[in-house]
Write a protein that holds these residues in place. Structure first.
Motif, PDB file in Angstrom:
ATOM      1  N   LYS A 142      -5.738 -40.540  31.681  1.00 16.13           N
ATOM      2  CA  LYS A 142      -7.103 -40.657  31.176  1.00 16.13           C
ATOM      3  C   LYS A 142      -7.532 -42.121  31.208  1.00 16.13           C
ATOM      4  O   LYS A 142      -6.834 -43.001  30.716  1.00 16.13           O
ATOM      5  CB  LYS A 142      -7.207 -40.107  29.751  1.00 16.13           C
ATOM      6  CG  LYS A 142      -8.617 -40.141  29.189  1.00 16.13           C
ATOM      7  CD  LYS A 142      -8.714 -39.540  27.796  1.00 16.13           C
ATOM      8  CE  LYS A 142      -8.656 -38.042  27.845  1.00 16.13           C
ATOM      9  NZ  LYS A 142      -9.007 -37.458  26.509  1.00 16.13           N
ATOM     10  N   LYS A 143      -8.683 -42.365  31.791  1.00 19.04           N
ATOM     11  CA  LYS A 143      -9.159 -43.743  31.911  1.00 19.04           C
ATOM     12  C   LYS A 143      -9.544 -44.314  30.551  1.00 19.04           C
ATOM     13  O   LYS A 143     -10.162 -43.645  29.731  1.00 19.04           O
ATOM     14  CB  LYS A 143     -10.375 -43.811  32.836  1.00 19.04           C
ATOM     15  CG  LYS A 143     -10.136 -43.383  34.267  1.00 19.04           C
ATOM     16  CD  LYS A 143     -11.422 -43.522  35.075  1.00 19.04           C
ATOM     17  CE  LYS A 143     -11.262 -42.917  36.459  1.00 19.04           C
ATOM     18  NZ  LYS A 143     -11.206 -41.435  36.395  1.00 19.04           N
ATOM     19  N   GLN A 144      -9.181 -45.577  30.349  1.00 20.68           N
ATOM     20  CA  GLN A 144      -9.653 -46.330  29.188  1.00 20.68           C
ATOM     21  C   GLN A 144     -10.943 -47.010  29.612  1.00 20.68           C
ATOM     22  O   GLN A 144     -10.932 -47.942  30.420  1.00 20.68           O
ATOM     23  CB  GLN A 144      -8.600 -47.354  28.780  1.00 20.68           C
ATOM     24  CG  GLN A 144      -7.253 -46.740  28.440  1.00 20.68           C
ATOM     25  CD  GLN A 144      -6.170 -47.786  28.257  1.00 20.68           C
ATOM     26  OE1 GLN A 144      -6.204 -48.565  27.317  1.00 20.68           O
ATOM     27  NE2 GLN A 144      -5.207 -47.815  29.171  1.00 20.68           N
ATOM     28  N   ILE A 145     -12.065 -46.530  29.089  1.00 20.76           N
ATOM     29  CA  ILE A 145     -13.376 -46.955  29.555  1.00 20.76           C
ATOM     30  C   ILE A 145     -13.875 -48.169  28.763  1.00 20.76           C
ATOM     31  O   ILE A 145     -13.902 -48.157  27.528  1.00 20.76           O
ATOM     32  CB  ILE A 145     -14.401 -45.816  29.433  1.00 20.76           C
ATOM     33  CG1 ILE A 145     -13.932 -44.568  30.189  1.00 20.76           C
ATOM     34  CG2 ILE A 145     -15.784 -46.270  29.901  1.00 20.76           C
ATOM     35  CD1 ILE A 145     -13.779 -44.755  31.662  1.00 20.76           C
ATOM     36  N   PHE A 146     -14.301 -49.193  29.494  1.00 18.52           N
ATOM     37  CA  PHE A 146     -14.893 -50.381  28.892  1.00 18.52           C
ATOM     38  C   PHE A 146     -16.265 -50.618  29.516  1.00 18.52           C
ATOM     39  O   PHE A 146     -16.395 -50.699  30.743  1.00 18.52           O
ATOM     40  CB  PHE A 146     -14.000 -51.606  29.102  1.00 18.52           C
ATOM     41  CG  PHE A 146     -12.676 -51.506  28.410  1.00 18.52           C
ATOM     42  CD1 PHE A 146     -12.555 -51.840  27.063  1.00 18.52           C
ATOM     43  CD2 PHE A 146     -11.553 -51.048  29.085  1.00 18.52           C
ATOM     44  CE1 PHE A 146     -11.333 -51.724  26.409  1.00 18.52           C
ATOM     45  CE2 PHE A 146     -10.331 -50.940  28.449  1.00 18.52           C
ATOM     46  CZ  PHE A 146     -10.213 -51.270  27.105  1.00 18.52           C
ATOM     47  N   ILE A 147     -17.277 -50.727  28.675  1.00 17.80           N
ATOM     48  CA  ILE A 147     -18.649 -50.962  29.122  1.00 17.80           C
ATOM     49  C   ILE A 147     -18.884 -52.469  29.173  1.00 17.80           C
ATOM     50  O   ILE A 147     -18.609 -53.180  28.200  1.00 17.80           O
ATOM     51  CB  ILE A 147     -19.650 -50.322  28.140  1.00 17.80           C
ATOM     52  CG1 ILE A 147     -19.289 -48.856  27.863  1.00 17.80           C
ATOM     53  CG2 ILE A 147     -21.084 -50.438  28.666  1.00 17.80           C
ATOM     54  CD1 ILE A 147     -19.938 -48.292  26.612  1.00 17.80           C
ATOM     55  N   LEU A 148     -19.384 -52.951  30.290  1.00 20.57           N
ATOM     56  CA  LEU A 148     -19.721 -54.369  30.443  1.00 20.57           C
ATOM     57  C   LEU A 148     -21.231 -54.463  30.529  1.00 20.57           C
ATOM     58  O   LEU A 148     -21.837 -53.997  31.501  1.00 20.57           O
ATOM     59  CB  LEU A 148     -19.089 -54.943  31.716  1.00 20.57           C
ATOM     60  CG  LEU A 148     -17.612 -54.638  31.966  1.00 20.57           C
ATOM     61  CD1 LEU A 148     -17.172 -55.209  33.302  1.00 20.57           C
ATOM     62  CD2 LEU A 148     -16.745 -55.185  30.839  1.00 20.57           C
ATOM     63  N   SER A 149     -21.864 -55.067  29.511  1.00 16.21           N
ATOM     64  CA  SER A 149     -23.315 -55.031  29.492  1.00 16.21           C
ATOM     65  C   SER A 149     -23.919 -56.333  28.970  1.00 16.21           C
ATOM     66  O   SER A 149     -23.234 -57.173  28.398  1.00 16.21           O
ATOM     67  CB  SER A 149     -23.791 -53.842  28.643  1.00 16.21           C
ATOM     68  OG  SER A 149     -25.120 -53.505  28.947  1.00 16.21           O
ATOM     69  N   GLY A 150     -25.228 -56.486  29.184  1.00 15.33           N
ATOM     70  CA  GLY A 150     -25.936 -57.690  28.772  1.00 15.33           C
ATOM     71  C   GLY A 150     -26.737 -58.271  29.915  1.00 15.33           C
ATOM     72  O   GLY A 150     -27.373 -57.538  30.669  1.00 15.33           O
ATOM     73  N   GLN A 151     -26.655 -59.605  30.083  1.00 12.25           N
ATOM     74  CA  GLN A 151     -27.389 -60.214  31.172  1.00 12.25           C
ATOM     75  C   GLN A 151     -26.479 -61.027  32.078  1.00 12.25           C
ATOM     76  O   GLN A 151     -25.312 -60.663  32.265  1.00 12.25           O
ATOM     77  CB  GLN A 151     -28.607 -60.991  30.662  1.00 12.25           C
ATOM     78  CG  GLN A 151     -28.369 -62.102  29.662  1.00 12.25           C
ATOM     79  CD  GLN A 151     -29.696 -62.773  29.245  1.00 12.25           C
ATOM     80  OE1 GLN A 151     -30.092 -62.688  28.103  1.00 12.25           O
ATOM     81  NE2 GLN A 151     -30.365 -63.450  30.174  1.00 12.25           N
ATOM     82  N   SER A 152     -26.965 -62.108  32.678  1.00  9.82           N
ATOM     83  CA  SER A 152     -26.293 -62.721  33.828  1.00  9.82           C
ATOM     84  C   SER A 152     -24.874 -63.223  33.580  1.00  9.82           C
ATOM     85  O   SER A 152     -24.020 -63.135  34.463  1.00  9.82           O
ATOM     86  CB  SER A 152     -27.136 -63.865  34.389  1.00  9.82           C
ATOM     87  OG  SER A 152     -27.434 -64.818  33.389  1.00  9.82           O
ATOM     88  N   ASN A 153     -24.589 -63.749  32.398  1.00  8.26           N
ATOM     89  CA  ASN A 153     -23.240 -64.264  32.174  1.00  8.26           C
ATOM     90  C   ASN A 153     -22.208 -63.146  32.056  1.00  8.26           C
ATOM     91  O   ASN A 153     -21.021 -63.388  32.270  1.00  8.26           O
ATOM     92  CB  ASN A 153     -23.201 -65.182  30.956  1.00  8.26           C
ATOM     93  CG  ASN A 153     -23.482 -66.626  31.324  1.00  8.26           C
ATOM     94  OD1 ASN A 153     -22.908 -67.152  32.280  1.00  8.26           O
ATOM     95  ND2 ASN A 153     -24.382 -67.280  30.598  1.00  8.26           N
ATOM     96  N   MET A 154     -22.640 -61.925  31.731  1.00 11.38           N
ATOM     97  CA  MET A 154     -21.731 -60.783  31.805  1.00 11.38           C
ATOM     98  C   MET A 154     -21.669 -60.265  33.231  1.00 11.38           C
ATOM     99  O   MET A 154     -20.594 -59.907  33.734  1.00 11.38           O
ATOM    100  CB  MET A 154     -22.172 -59.654  30.860  1.00 11.38           C
ATOM    101  CG  MET A 154     -21.278 -58.419  30.921  1.00 11.38           C
ATOM    102  SD  MET A 154     -19.540 -58.738  30.512  1.00 11.38           S
ATOM    103  CE  MET A 154     -19.627 -58.889  28.731  1.00 11.38           C
ATOM    104  N   ALA A 155     -22.812 -60.246  33.920  1.00 12.51           N
ATOM    105  CA  ALA A 155     -22.827 -59.812  35.317  1.00 12.51           C
ATOM    106  C   ALA A 155     -21.988 -60.749  36.187  1.00 12.51           C
ATOM    107  O   ALA A 155     -21.390 -60.328  37.173  1.00 12.51           O
ATOM    108  CB  ALA A 155     -24.257 -59.744  35.837  1.00 12.51           C
ATOM    109  N   GLY A 156     -21.935 -62.033  35.801  1.00 11.93           N
ATOM    110  CA  GLY A 156     -21.087 -62.995  36.497  1.00 11.93           C
ATOM    111  C   GLY A 156     -21.838 -63.874  37.478  1.00 11.93           C
ATOM    112  O   GLY A 156     -22.437 -63.389  38.437  1.00 11.93           O
TER     113      GLY A 156
END
Length: 248
Positions: free
Chosen positions: A5-19
């Motif tokens: 079962k995948k351990q799901i992590f949400i990555l959200s916000g703006q540019s510094n999270m997008a990279g």
């Protein structure tokens, strides 16, 4: 939780999270490009997957948000360093759900808005059929709210976002790890940081990016800083929310 079962992590916000780590402006061609440098801490791993823009699982690699924040040039963010650090400690399969979009204000992440609804849709797909379990939401946003008309209501809107996400995902205690800003309009950044650091809801923690090295634009974290942030986010998750470590 079963091993598959995948351990799901949400990555959200703006540019510094997008990279934007390694994103360089080419003055000759008048456009930005990513330098392609992937630090060892961000290398792909068969057990780290990402949900792409077409809702397909694939092996994760930087730039994680290339097809999500597709109107901008994406580079290294904190996601891969985070996932590799967590994987090393707890094993299993990591399922990253990139949702961040550069230049977005907190009001654009309100329930009913496109960015919010897209995020919820993507996360629900990631766990459909019981194949994944949402472990945490990582949030880095606020630079676009460093202006007079937004700073006073930022904390209220941020808390509403947390309540709404938890309600819509039926996860009333979903861990929420936010990042206190490293950059933004100098006149208002401390007001936003104060709001971020003062949220005291259950299962909400804040890590501080202040002092991390920025790119030449003085707005986005450089590659090395993104690696450092990813490890800091992982430590926050492992220390505060990872029950798997209790049995080790």
């Amino acid at each position: 939780m079963s091993e598959d079962k995948k351990q799901i992590f949400i990555l959200s916000g703006q540019s510094n999270m997008a990279g934007r780590g390694g994103v360089i402006y080419d003055s000759h061609h008048h456009k930005k490009h990513w330098d392609g440098v992937v630090p060892p801490e961000c290398h792909p791993h068969p057990s780290i997957l990402r949900l792409n823009a077409h809702l397909h699982w694939e092996q994760a690699r930087d730039p994680l948000h290339a097809d999500i924040d597709h109107k901008k040039t994406c580079g290294v963010g904190p996601g891969m360093a985070f996932a590799n650090t967590v994987l090393e400690r707890v094993g299993g399969t990591m399922g990253l759900v990139p949702c961040a979009v550069g230049g977005t204000a907190i009001k654009e992440w309100a329930r009913g808005e496109h960015l919010y609804e897209s995020m919820i849709k993507r996360v629900k797909f990631a766990v459909e059929g019981g194949v994944g379990e949402v472990k945490a939401l990582l949030w880095y946003q606020g630079e676009s709210d460093c202006q007079e008309c937004d700073v006073e209501v930022y904390k209220e809107k941020m808390e509403k976002l947390i309540y709404d996400v938890r309600e819509d995902l039926s996860l009333p205690l979903l861990p929420f790890i936010q990042v206190a800003l490293a950059s933004g309009d100098k006149k208002y950044i401390e007001k936003i940081r104060e709001a971020q650091l003062s949220i005291k809801l259950p299962n909400v923690v804040c890590v501080d990016a202040k002092g991390l090295t920025l790119n030449h634009d003085n707005l986005h974290l450089c590659t090395e800083a993104q690696v450092q942030l990813g490890k800091t986010l992982a430590d926050a998750y492992l220390c505060n929310f990872c029950s798997s470590l209790e049995s080790q």
